[in-house]
Design an enzyme around this catalytic site. Structure first.
Site, PDB file in Angstrom:
ATOM      1  N   GLY A  12       0.836  -1.207   0.000  1.00  0.00           N
ATOM      2  CA  GLY A  12       0.000   0.000   0.000  1.00  0.00           C
ATOM      3  C   GLY A  12       0.863   1.245   0.000  1.00  0.00           C
ATOM      4  O   GLY A  12       0.484   2.274   0.570  1.00  0.00           O
ATOM      5  N   ASN A  63      -3.451  -7.761  -5.768  1.00  0.00           N
ATOM      6  CA  ASN A  63      -4.645  -7.703  -4.917  1.00  0.00           C
ATOM      7  C   ASN A  63      -4.405  -8.592  -3.709  1.00  0.00           C
ATOM      8  O   ASN A  63      -4.346  -9.825  -3.829  1.00  0.00           O
ATOM      9  CB  ASN A  63      -5.860  -8.172  -5.722  1.00  0.00           C
ATOM     10  CG  ASN A  63      -7.118  -8.198  -4.873  1.00  0.00           C
ATOM     11  OD1 ASN A  63      -7.094  -7.819  -3.691  1.00  0.00           O
ATOM     12  ND2 ASN A  63      -8.212  -8.643  -5.461  1.00  0.00           N
ATOM     13  N   LEU A  64      -4.279  -7.982  -2.549  1.00  0.00           N
ATOM     14  CA  LEU A  64      -3.927  -8.749  -1.341  1.00  0.00           C
ATOM     15  C   LEU A  64      -5.083  -9.597  -0.832  1.00  0.00           C
ATOM     16  O   LEU A  64      -4.911 -10.382   0.101  1.00  0.00           O
ATOM     17  CB  LEU A  64      -3.424  -7.803  -0.240  1.00  0.00           C
ATOM     18  CG  LEU A  64      -2.176  -6.975  -0.584  1.00  0.00           C
ATOM     19  CD1 LEU A  64      -1.746  -6.148   0.622  1.00  0.00           C
ATOM     20  CD2 LEU A  64      -1.022  -7.841  -1.068  1.00  0.00           C
ATOM     21  N   TYR A 156     -12.508  -5.785  11.770  1.00  0.00           N
ATOM     22  CA  TYR A 156     -11.252  -5.030  11.616  1.00  0.00           C
ATOM     23  C   TYR A 156     -10.400  -5.168  12.871  1.00  0.00           C
ATOM     24  O   TYR A 156      -9.199  -5.437  12.798  1.00  0.00           O
ATOM     25  CB  TYR A 156     -11.595  -3.564  11.334  1.00  0.00           C
ATOM     26  CG  TYR A 156     -10.410  -2.632  11.385  1.00  0.00           C
ATOM     27  CD1 TYR A 156      -9.571  -2.476  10.282  1.00  0.00           C
ATOM     28  CD2 TYR A 156     -10.123  -1.897  12.546  1.00  0.00           C
ATOM     29  CE1 TYR A 156      -8.476  -1.606  10.339  1.00  0.00           C
ATOM     30  CE2 TYR A 156      -9.041  -1.036  12.598  1.00  0.00           C
ATOM     31  CZ  TYR A 156      -8.217  -0.896  11.502  1.00  0.00           C
ATOM     32  OH  TYR A 156      -7.126  -0.047  11.562  1.00  0.00           O
ATOM     33  N   THR A 159      -8.757  -8.510  13.088  1.00  0.00           N
ATOM     34  CA  THR A 159      -7.613  -8.698  12.178  1.00  0.00           C
ATOM     35  C   THR A 159      -6.391  -7.932  12.682  1.00  0.00           C
ATOM     36  O   THR A 159      -5.276  -8.463  12.668  1.00  0.00           O
ATOM     37  CB  THR A 159      -7.948  -8.223  10.746  1.00  0.00           C
ATOM     38  OG1 THR A 159      -8.217  -6.813  10.736  1.00  0.00           O
ATOM     39  CG2 THR A 159      -9.136  -8.974  10.184  1.00  0.00           C
ATOM     40  N   LYS A 160      -6.584  -6.699  13.139  1.00  0.00           N
ATOM     41  CA  LYS A 160      -5.438  -5.917  13.620  1.00  0.00           C
ATOM     42  C   LYS A 160      -4.924  -6.478  14.956  1.00  0.00           C
ATOM     43  O   LYS A 160      -3.728  -6.411  15.236  1.00  0.00           O
ATOM     44  CB  LYS A 160      -5.821  -4.440  13.773  1.00  0.00           C
ATOM     45  CG  LYS A 160      -5.998  -3.707  12.446  1.00  0.00           C
ATOM     46  CD  LYS A 160      -4.668  -3.501  11.713  1.00  0.00           C
ATOM     47  CE  LYS A 160      -4.828  -2.618  10.485  1.00  0.00           C
ATOM     48  NZ  LYS A 160      -3.602  -2.439   9.712  1.00  0.00           N
ATOM     49  N   ILE A 188      -4.602   9.889  12.551  1.00  0.00           N
ATOM     50  CA  ILE A 188      -3.449  10.307  11.746  1.00  0.00           C
ATOM     51  C   ILE A 188      -3.905  11.043  10.494  1.00  0.00           C
ATOM     52  O   ILE A 188      -3.518  12.172  10.247  1.00  0.00           O
ATOM     53  CB  ILE A 188      -2.579   9.082  11.370  1.00  0.00           C
ATOM     54  CG1 ILE A 188      -2.038   8.399  12.636  1.00  0.00           C
ATOM     55  CG2 ILE A 188      -1.461   9.486  10.420  1.00  0.00           C
ATOM     56  CD1 ILE A 188      -1.099   9.246  13.475  1.00  0.00           C
TER      57      ILE A 188
END
Ligand code: NAP
Length: 244
Positions: A12, A63-64, A156, A159-160, A188
């Site tokens: 990315g 494409n991941l 999410y 996964t993180k 951020i």
């Protein structure tokens, strides 16, 4: 680690935080292999900016969400540069609609594939090409909200959370050849489409330091993790205290 001349893969790496990481590494003299998914034009622009800093830069689309395409990234970089010294896992998705009651299996699988399986496959491919006597570095881009459990962004977070745990597990597994660290981001950059005032007003009410961060602050912290060889399994929260 002396960064000049090192070969870095940034997933990315064409846009937003990933772009700032790519350019910060190029500024340190690293050659950059910029992975992108959909942002072909920005990837070319980022590569052109990196070259102006005096380093080699190549771009690579994958494409991941697809395991086979993900597995093409490290071999393609090795073909270009002969080796990869640094892997930055920054690519991820962050869907707005993602709750325990509404998430569906296809979103679950997509999130796990992009946010967790891809860093796993890339880290393994990266680790296998670092020579027995060589040294390598992995930095994973995490999310500071994990410091404070809550039910928002359900899949999410899982996964993180997995990637945070994997950061610590691989710090053990890959030592002493490879260090594995992370940065956990708070406010951020505003979501794509929103402007800076969105983050500034959020920061006034939710961030103890009463200001938002920036992609450059993230890049500074990643460089810190890369420069210092005695750091592994470290995750730096970059959230102005938001999730204390
Ligand atoms: N922005 C923040 O304030 C913030 C806060 C907490 C955590 N983070 C973390 O910081 C990292 C970067 O955040 P960001 O806001 O800069 O990200 P972003 O704007 O959402 O961009 C997502 C990045 O991931 C890539 N990507 C997404 N799906 C992909 C796929 N299927 N295949 C290949 N590449 C894919 C995109 O590449 P293409 O555009 O080329 O498709 C893009 O570079 C992420 O890990 C994010 O979770 C950011």
């Amino acid at each position: 680690m002396e960064l000049k001349g090192k070969v870095t893969v940034v997933t990315g790496g064409a846009v937003r935080v990933g772009r700032a990481l790519t350019l910060a590494l190029a500024g340190e003299g690293c050659h950059v292999f910029i992975h992108y998914g959909r942002s072909a034009g920005p990837a070319q622009q980022t590569a052109a900016e990196a070259r102006k800093l005096g380093v080699e830069a190549h771009i690579h689309r994958a494409n991941l969400a697809e395991a086979e395409e993900t597995q093409s990234v490290i071999p393609a970089a090795v073909e270009r540069f002969g080796r990869v010294d640094i892997l930055i896992n920054s690519a991820a998705i962050f869907p707005e609609e993602d709750s325990f009651s509404t998430t569906d299996l296809s979103l679950w699988e997509k999130l796990f594939a992009i946010n967790l399986r891809a860093p796993f496959l890339l880290s393994r491919a990266f680790g296998s090409q670092v020579p027995a006597e060589g040294e390598g570095k992995i930095v994973n881009v995490l999310d500071a909200r994990l410091r404070r459990p809550a039910p928002d962004h359900f899949v999410y977070r899982l996964t993180k959370g997995g990637l945070w745990h994997m950061t610590e597990m691989l710090a053990h597994e890959l030592a002493p050849r490879i260090t594995v660290n992370g940065v956990a981001l708070g406010a951020i950059l505003p979501p794509p489409g929103a402007d800076r005032s969105y983050l500034d007003s959020l920061a006034q009410t939710q961030v103890p330091l009463k200001r938002a961060g920036s992609a450059e602050i993230v890049a500074d912290n990643v460089l810190h993790l890369l420069h210092h060889d005695f750091l592994t399994g470290v995750v730096i929260p970059i959230d102005g205290g938001q999730f204390l």
